[in-house]
Design an enzyme around this catalytic site. Structure first.
Site, PDB file in Angstrom:
ATOM      1  N   CYS A 156      38.586  46.818  23.063  1.00 13.28           N
ATOM      2  CA  CYS A 156      37.041  46.928  22.966  1.00 13.28           C
ATOM      3  C   CYS A 156      36.268  48.133  22.828  1.00 13.28           C
ATOM      4  O   CYS A 156      35.218  48.149  22.661  1.00 13.28           O
ATOM      5  CB  CYS A 156      36.667  46.270  24.583  1.00 13.28           C
ATOM      6  SG  CYS A 156      36.971  44.693  24.844  1.00 13.28           S
TER       7      CYS A 156
HETATM    8  N1  CO8 Z   1      35.341  25.814  34.060  1.00 13.50           N
HETATM    9  C1  CO8 Z   1      35.464  25.529  35.358  1.00 13.50           C
HETATM   10  N2  CO8 Z   1      35.896  26.230  36.091  1.00 13.50           N
HETATM   11  C2  CO8 Z   1      36.539  27.334  35.795  1.00 13.50           C
HETATM   12  C3  CO8 Z   1      36.854  27.643  34.269  1.00 13.50           C
HETATM   13  C4  CO8 Z   1      36.136  27.019  33.415  1.00 13.50           C
HETATM   14  N3  CO8 Z   1      35.910  27.244  32.284  1.00 13.50           N
HETATM   15  N4  CO8 Z   1      37.511  29.118  34.250  1.00 13.50           N
HETATM   16  C5  CO8 Z   1      37.864  29.094  35.365  1.00 13.50           C
HETATM   17  N5  CO8 Z   1      37.412  28.261  36.267  1.00 13.50           N
HETATM   18  C6  CO8 Z   1      37.759  28.395  38.063  1.00 13.50           C
HETATM   19  C7  CO8 Z   1      39.106  28.848  38.253  1.00 13.50           C
HETATM   20  O1  CO8 Z   1      40.073  28.203  37.859  1.00 13.50           O
HETATM   21  C8  CO8 Z   1      38.778  29.361  39.821  1.00 13.50           C
HETATM   22  O2  CO8 Z   1      39.022  28.408  40.466  1.00 13.50           O
HETATM   23  P1  CO8 Z   1      39.680  28.473  41.834  1.00 13.50           P
HETATM   24  O3  CO8 Z   1      38.717  29.454  42.848  1.00 13.50           O
HETATM   25  O4  CO8 Z   1      39.966  27.180  42.510  1.00 13.50           O
HETATM   26  O5  CO8 Z   1      40.952  29.171  41.632  1.00 13.50           O
HETATM   27  C9  CO8 Z   1      37.194  29.523  39.666  1.00 13.50           C
HETATM   28  O6  CO8 Z   1      36.816  28.976  38.457  1.00 13.50           O
HETATM   29  C10 CO8 Z   1      36.878  31.248  39.570  1.00 13.50           C
HETATM   30  O7  CO8 Z   1      37.601  31.693  38.660  1.00 13.50           O
HETATM   31  P2  CO8 Z   1      37.343  33.162  38.170  1.00 13.50           P
HETATM   32  O8  CO8 Z   1      37.900  33.837  39.713  1.00 13.50           O
HETATM   33  O9  CO8 Z   1      38.575  33.529  37.161  1.00 13.50           O
HETATM   34  O10 CO8 Z   1      36.100  33.670  37.703  1.00 13.50           O
HETATM   35  P3  CO8 Z   1      35.290  35.011  37.820  1.00 13.50           P
HETATM   36  O11 CO8 Z   1      34.023  34.528  38.596  1.00 13.50           O
HETATM   37  O12 CO8 Z   1      36.108  36.029  37.885  1.00 13.50           O
HETATM   38  O13 CO8 Z   1      34.749  34.850  36.136  1.00 13.50           O
HETATM   39  C11 CO8 Z   1      35.521  36.060  34.346  1.00 13.50           C
HETATM   40  C12 CO8 Z   1      35.839  34.822  35.322  1.00 13.50           C
HETATM   41  C13 CO8 Z   1      34.241  35.629  33.315  1.00 13.50           C
HETATM   42  C14 CO8 Z   1      36.537  36.185  33.407  1.00 13.50           C
HETATM   43  C15 CO8 Z   1      35.383  37.178  34.974  1.00 13.50           C
HETATM   44  O14 CO8 Z   1      36.227  37.598  35.720  1.00 13.50           O
HETATM   45  C16 CO8 Z   1      35.016  38.484  33.944  1.00 13.50           C
HETATM   46  O15 CO8 Z   1      34.105  38.667  32.930  1.00 13.50           O
HETATM   47  N6  CO8 Z   1      35.707  39.632  34.276  1.00 13.50           N
HETATM   48  C17 CO8 Z   1      35.619  40.661  33.453  1.00 13.50           C
HETATM   49  C18 CO8 Z   1      36.654  40.476  32.278  1.00 13.50           C
HETATM   50  C19 CO8 Z   1      36.157  41.536  31.216  1.00 13.50           C
HETATM   51  O16 CO8 Z   1      35.466  42.446  31.122  1.00 13.50           O
HETATM   52  N7  CO8 Z   1      37.351  41.534  30.411  1.00 13.50           N
HETATM   53  C20 CO8 Z   1      37.480  42.560  29.339  1.00 13.50           C
HETATM   54  C21 CO8 Z   1      38.029  41.849  28.231  1.00 13.50           C
HETATM   55  S1  CO8 Z   1      37.494  42.147  26.652  1.00 13.50           S
HETATM   56  C22 CO8 Z   1      38.511  43.261  26.023  1.00 13.50           C
HETATM   57  O17 CO8 Z   1      39.325  44.034  26.869  1.00 13.50           O
HETATM   58  C23 CO8 Z   1      39.040  42.996  24.603  1.00 13.50           C
HETATM   59  C24 CO8 Z   1      40.189  42.884  24.372  1.00 13.50           C
HETATM   60  C25 CO8 Z   1      40.746  42.545  23.181  1.00 13.50           C
HETATM   61  C26 CO8 Z   1      39.883  41.378  22.540  1.00 13.50           C
HETATM   62  C27 CO8 Z   1      40.722  39.988  22.650  1.00 13.50           C
HETATM   63  C28 CO8 Z   1      40.195  38.940  21.668  1.00 13.50           C
HETATM   64  C29 CO8 Z   1      40.658  37.699  22.168  1.00 13.50           C
END
Ligand code: CO8
Length: 374
Positions: A156
């Site tokens: 990123c």
């Molecule tokens: N629909 C419904 N429910 C869902 C879904 C969905 N699609 N996905 C997950 N849930 C459920 C989960 O299973 C979980 O359920 P339970 O509580 O029963 O276990 C619940 O919803 C909550 O899930 P999370 O805890 O995962 O949810 P968050 O509130 O943490 O949100 C995010 C998830 C959006 C991923 C958030 O954690 C986030 O944005 N974190 C930061 C991530 C970030 O900035 N990453 C940087 C990555 S980018 C990068 O570095 C580049 C990499 C190289 C590029 C790659 C290209 C492919």
């Protein structure tokens, strides 16, 4: 020594848009098929059923509404679930070059420059479609640039790290003008079959032209200072690579061949790292939060950006002070902060100061402090 300036930016936006509604419908159809296929194992308690995805969750967790992709037919086909890109011969431009040339041409046009003014191309992206020859050299040839090019990857933070490398070379005089281009085909390495991440990424290419400030033909941004930092973490990882064939299970469709992350941990660990990084960079440049007119942040998550904006400015950001584009583009890895910069910087006044900041896998953080000259 010369003073480097950003004199032009360009954004290539793919034609295909996928809305959250389309994405969720395709994913849920895939999950239903899988559950039917695995009905016996699920009934016997041996296999966990796949859960549906939901639009409400995606908006609430990320702020993302749409994403652009190079191909949507494969991604939305429950039997495929990845982009379906046509085979290209070695004699035609690769897909990254095609995207990059569009973005670079726009950056050159904005700067009032042509390829003959440029002597370096850095292709900085979170994945490259092949190992060699470097994509940057293919882009260099496609644009008709003399000089040299090379690829770099800091996930990123590729764009900001690329800007630092280019700005330092312009500063030293080893190059006169450099294009830093970020063709990001995130759809190729995203796991569309995993509801935890299937909504996160989109495709785009951005380009930034950096040259000596004395050569600028029009309004531009002086690069006051850049700062890069990395700290190893496995919380965002992709294990695909050239050694795949040599591993015992090399051809198996393993989950870790695509993007994987522990989003919660990333959120918790990267936020303080970024806030501290920006604060220290500004302090070392003699700047306080009242000096900043705009923040162009990495576009991964709206809540994350709201938090960083508040921390950096010491108050809620005003409308337009910290523009987000992730609702339209999703996370486009290194290109995100540059899309925001490209689309929301023209209105700044002479002398206004702003800060571009990327963060993500590595972990990596890159910041660029710029000053507007009109
Ligand atoms: N629909 C419904 N429910 C869902 C879904 C969905 N699609 N996905 C997950 N849930 C459920 C989960 O299973 C979980 O359920 P339970 O509580 O029963 O276990 C619940 O919803 C909550 O899930 P999370 O805890 O995962 O949810 P968050 O509130 O943490 O949100 C995010 C998830 C959006 C991923 C958030 O954690 C986030 O944005 N974190 C930061 C991530 C970030 O900035 N990453 C940087 C990555 S980018 C990068 O570095 C580049 C990499 C190289 C590029 C790659 C290209 C492919």
């Amino acid at each position: 020594m010369y003073t480097p300036a950003i004199t032009g930016t360009g954004v290539f936006t793919p034609q295909n848009v996928i809305t959250n509604a389309e994405l969720v419908a395709a994913f849920n159809a895939y999950a239903d098929r899988k559950n039917t296929e695995n009905a016996k194992g699920i009934a016997a308690g041996e296999i966990e059923p796949m859960q549906h995805s939901s639009e409400e969750f995606i908006i609430k967790a990320s702020g993302i509404e749409n994403r652009f992709v190079m191909d949507k037919t494969g991604i939305l086909d429950p039997e495929v679930m990845h982009p379906a890109l046509r085979q290209r011969s070695d004699d035609e431009p690769g897909i990254m070059t095609e995207m990059a040339v569009d973005a670079c041409t726009k950056a050159l046009d904005q700067a009032g420059r042509t390829a003959s003014d440029v002597d370096l191309v850095i292709c900085a992206a979170s994945n490259h479609e092949r190992a060699y020859p470097a994509i940057a050299i293919e882009i260099q040839q496609a644009l008709g640039i003399d000089g040299f090019g090379f690829d770099m990857n800091v996930a990123c933070s590729s764009a900001t790290f690329g800007i630092q490398a280019a700005a330092d070379m312009v500063r030293s005089g080893s190059v006169r003008a450099a294009l830093v281009v970020n063709p990001e085909i995130c759809s190729g390495h995203l796991e569309w079959r995993d509801r935890d991440c299937h909504f996160i990424f989109g495709d785009v290419a951005t380009a930034t032209l950096i040259e000596r400030i004395d050569d600028a033909q029009g309004p531009h941004f002086e690069v006051i200072s850049t700062r890069c930092a990395t700290q190893f973490s496995n919380n965002i990882r992709n294990n695909n690579g050239f050694l795949r064939r040599s591993r015992p299970d090399g051809l198996v469709d393993r989950r870790d061949m695509q993007f994987m992350q522990n989003g919660r941990k990333v959120f918790k660990e990267v936020l303080p790292m970024v806030s501290r990084h920006i604060a220290e960079h500004m302090t070392d440049e003699g700047l306080t939060n009242t000096d900043l007119k705009r923040l162009w942040l990495h576009q991964a998550n709206k809540t994350m950006n709201d938090f960083i904006g508040k921390k950096v400015l010491g108050r809620e950001p005003l409308q337009g002070e910290q523009p987000n584009i992730l609702q339209d583009y999703a996370n486009t890895s290194s290109a995100g902060s540059i899309i925001a910069f490209s689309k929301y910087s023209d209105d700044l006044q002479d002398g206004d100061i702003g800060l571009i900041c990327s963060f993500g896998a590595g972990y990596s953080v890159g910041s660029v402090i710029v000053k507007r000259h009109v």
